[in-house]
Design a protein around this motif. Sequence first.
Motif, PDB file in Angstrom:
ATOM      1  N   LEU A  60      27.419  36.766  46.691  1.00  0.00           N
ATOM      2  CA  LEU A  60      28.350  36.974  45.521  1.00  0.00           C
ATOM      3  C   LEU A  60      29.533  36.221  45.758  1.00  0.00           C
ATOM      4  O   LEU A  60      30.334  36.315  46.821  1.00  0.00           O
ATOM      5  CB  LEU A  60      28.459  38.209  44.932  1.00  0.00           C
ATOM      6  CG  LEU A  60      27.140  38.901  44.548  1.00  0.00           C
ATOM      7  CD1 LEU A  60      27.231  39.952  44.034  1.00  0.00           C
ATOM      8  CD2 LEU A  60      26.491  37.952  43.252  1.00  0.00           C
ATOM      9  N   THR A  61      30.291  35.750  44.890  1.00  0.00           N
ATOM     10  CA  THR A  61      31.625  35.387  44.819  1.00  0.00           C
ATOM     11  C   THR A  61      32.530  36.132  43.786  1.00  0.00           C
ATOM     12  O   THR A  61      32.224  36.053  42.644  1.00  0.00           O
ATOM     13  CB  THR A  61      31.836  33.729  44.555  1.00  0.00           C
ATOM     14  OG1 THR A  61      30.861  32.914  45.338  1.00  0.00           O
ATOM     15  CG2 THR A  61      33.105  33.243  44.569  1.00  0.00           C
ATOM     16  N   ALA A  62      33.453  36.531  44.325  1.00  0.00           N
ATOM     17  CA  ALA A  62      34.592  37.404  43.370  1.00  0.00           C
ATOM     18  C   ALA A  62      35.957  36.679  43.236  1.00  0.00           C
ATOM     19  O   ALA A  62      36.305  35.993  44.196  1.00  0.00           O
ATOM     20  CB  ALA A  62      34.935  38.793  44.196  1.00  0.00           C
ATOM     21  N   THR A  63      36.432  36.531  42.011  1.00  0.00           N
ATOM     22  CA  THR A  63      37.591  36.084  41.633  1.00  0.00           C
ATOM     23  C   THR A  63      38.667  37.059  41.540  1.00  0.00           C
ATOM     24  O   THR A  63      38.375  38.071  40.520  1.00  0.00           O
ATOM     25  CB  THR A  63      37.461  35.127  40.334  1.00  0.00           C
ATOM     26  OG1 THR A  63      36.584  33.989  40.694  1.00  0.00           O
ATOM     27  CG2 THR A  63      38.896  34.374  40.290  1.00  0.00           C
ATOM     28  N   ILE A  64      39.654  37.237  42.101  1.00  0.00           N
ATOM     29  CA  ILE A  64      40.576  38.384  42.164  1.00  0.00           C
ATOM     30  C   ILE A  64      41.838  37.802  41.567  1.00  0.00           C
ATOM     31  O   ILE A  64      42.455  36.664  42.038  1.00  0.00           O
ATOM     32  CB  ILE A  64      40.846  38.985  43.546  1.00  0.00           C
ATOM     33  CG1 ILE A  64      39.584  39.199  44.218  1.00  0.00           C
ATOM     34  CG2 ILE A  64      41.588  40.172  43.358  1.00  0.00           C
ATOM     35  CD1 ILE A  64      38.722  40.428  43.964  1.00  0.00           C
ATOM     36  N   GLY A  65      42.636  38.609  40.686  1.00  0.00           N
ATOM     37  CA  GLY A  65      43.789  38.386  39.986  1.00  0.00           C
ATOM     38  C   GLY A  65      44.500  39.678  39.927  1.00  0.00           C
ATOM     39  O   GLY A  65      43.997  40.637  40.081  1.00  0.00           O
ATOM     40  N   PHE A  66      45.887  39.781  39.758  1.00  0.00           N
ATOM     41  CA  PHE A  66      46.731  40.520  39.735  1.00  0.00           C
ATOM     42  C   PHE A  66      47.559  40.309  38.474  1.00  0.00           C
ATOM     43  O   PHE A  66      48.624  39.969  38.486  1.00  0.00           O
ATOM     44  CB  PHE A  66      47.588  40.467  40.563  1.00  0.00           C
ATOM     45  CG  PHE A  66      46.912  40.851  42.488  1.00  0.00           C
ATOM     46  CD1 PHE A  66      46.769  42.378  42.618  1.00  0.00           C
ATOM     47  CD2 PHE A  66      46.382  40.013  42.890  1.00  0.00           C
ATOM     48  CE1 PHE A  66      45.853  42.392  43.821  1.00  0.00           C
ATOM     49  CE2 PHE A  66      45.919  40.185  44.168  1.00  0.00           C
ATOM     50  CZ  PHE A  66      45.540  41.336  44.464  1.00  0.00           C
ATOM     51  N   PRO A  67      47.170  40.837  37.285  1.00  0.00           N
ATOM     52  CA  PRO A  67      47.623  40.463  35.940  1.00  0.00           C
ATOM     53  C   PRO A  67      48.997  41.384  35.593  1.00  0.00           C
ATOM     54  O   PRO A  67      49.949  40.855  35.021  1.00  0.00           O
ATOM     55  CB  PRO A  67      46.617  40.926  34.966  1.00  0.00           C
ATOM     56  CG  PRO A  67      45.947  41.930  35.653  1.00  0.00           C
ATOM     57  CD  PRO A  67      45.809  41.567  36.841  1.00  0.00           C
ATOM     58  N   GLN A  68      49.300  42.635  36.325  1.00  0.00           N
ATOM     59  CA  GLN A  68      50.422  43.520  35.942  1.00  0.00           C
ATOM     60  C   GLN A  68      50.775  43.977  37.207  1.00  0.00           C
ATOM     61  O   GLN A  68      50.163  44.794  37.814  1.00  0.00           O
ATOM     62  CB  GLN A  68      50.024  44.258  34.977  1.00  0.00           C
ATOM     63  CG  GLN A  68      49.721  43.955  33.560  1.00  0.00           C
ATOM     64  CD  GLN A  68      49.200  44.915  32.498  1.00  0.00           C
ATOM     65  OE1 GLN A  68      49.057  46.212  32.871  1.00  0.00           O
ATOM     66  NE2 GLN A  68      49.361  44.831  31.490  1.00  0.00           N
ATOM     67  N   ASN A  69      52.165  43.642  37.539  1.00  0.00           N
ATOM     68  CA  ASN A  69      52.654  44.470  38.722  1.00  0.00           C
ATOM     69  C   ASN A  69      54.145  45.080  38.432  1.00  0.00           C
ATOM     70  O   ASN A  69      54.699  44.309  37.651  1.00  0.00           O
ATOM     71  CB  ASN A  69      52.574  43.384  39.842  1.00  0.00           C
ATOM     72  CG  ASN A  69      51.298  42.939  40.323  1.00  0.00           C
ATOM     73  OD1 ASN A  69      50.500  43.860  40.217  1.00  0.00           O
ATOM     74  ND2 ASN A  69      51.470  41.765  40.750  1.00  0.00           N
TER      75      ASN A  69
END
Length: 108
Positions: A60-69
């Motif tokens: 499987l392939t995961a796409t990781i994002g960090f929308p709010q920090n």
Amino acid sequence: MVPFLMLIALAGVQLGLVAYCGEQAGTAARTAARTAALPDPDGGVAAGRQAGQDAVSDWLTATIGFPQNDEATIKAEASVRVPSVLPGVHLFGPVSRTATMPKEDTTP
């Protein structure tokens, strides 16, 4: 009767894949947020993204994002594409999960 039973079996397998991808997306989001919340050099957004991608199964392939920090927390969003049991037929879009972790306090 056999084609109908095969269709039911394939539908069950496909729904199982959707549930598994949802679980993997949750694992990736938690791992990415936990790692990104660590102070440098062990943590950070780049380390969190890599840790989240490493947390999912190899196929499987995961796409990781960090929308709010912000200063206190970090939020990671992971999206995993659901594979299809029938080639060329994609009934489900990607499954996404989010996780928020507090940043580690490094003050003495």
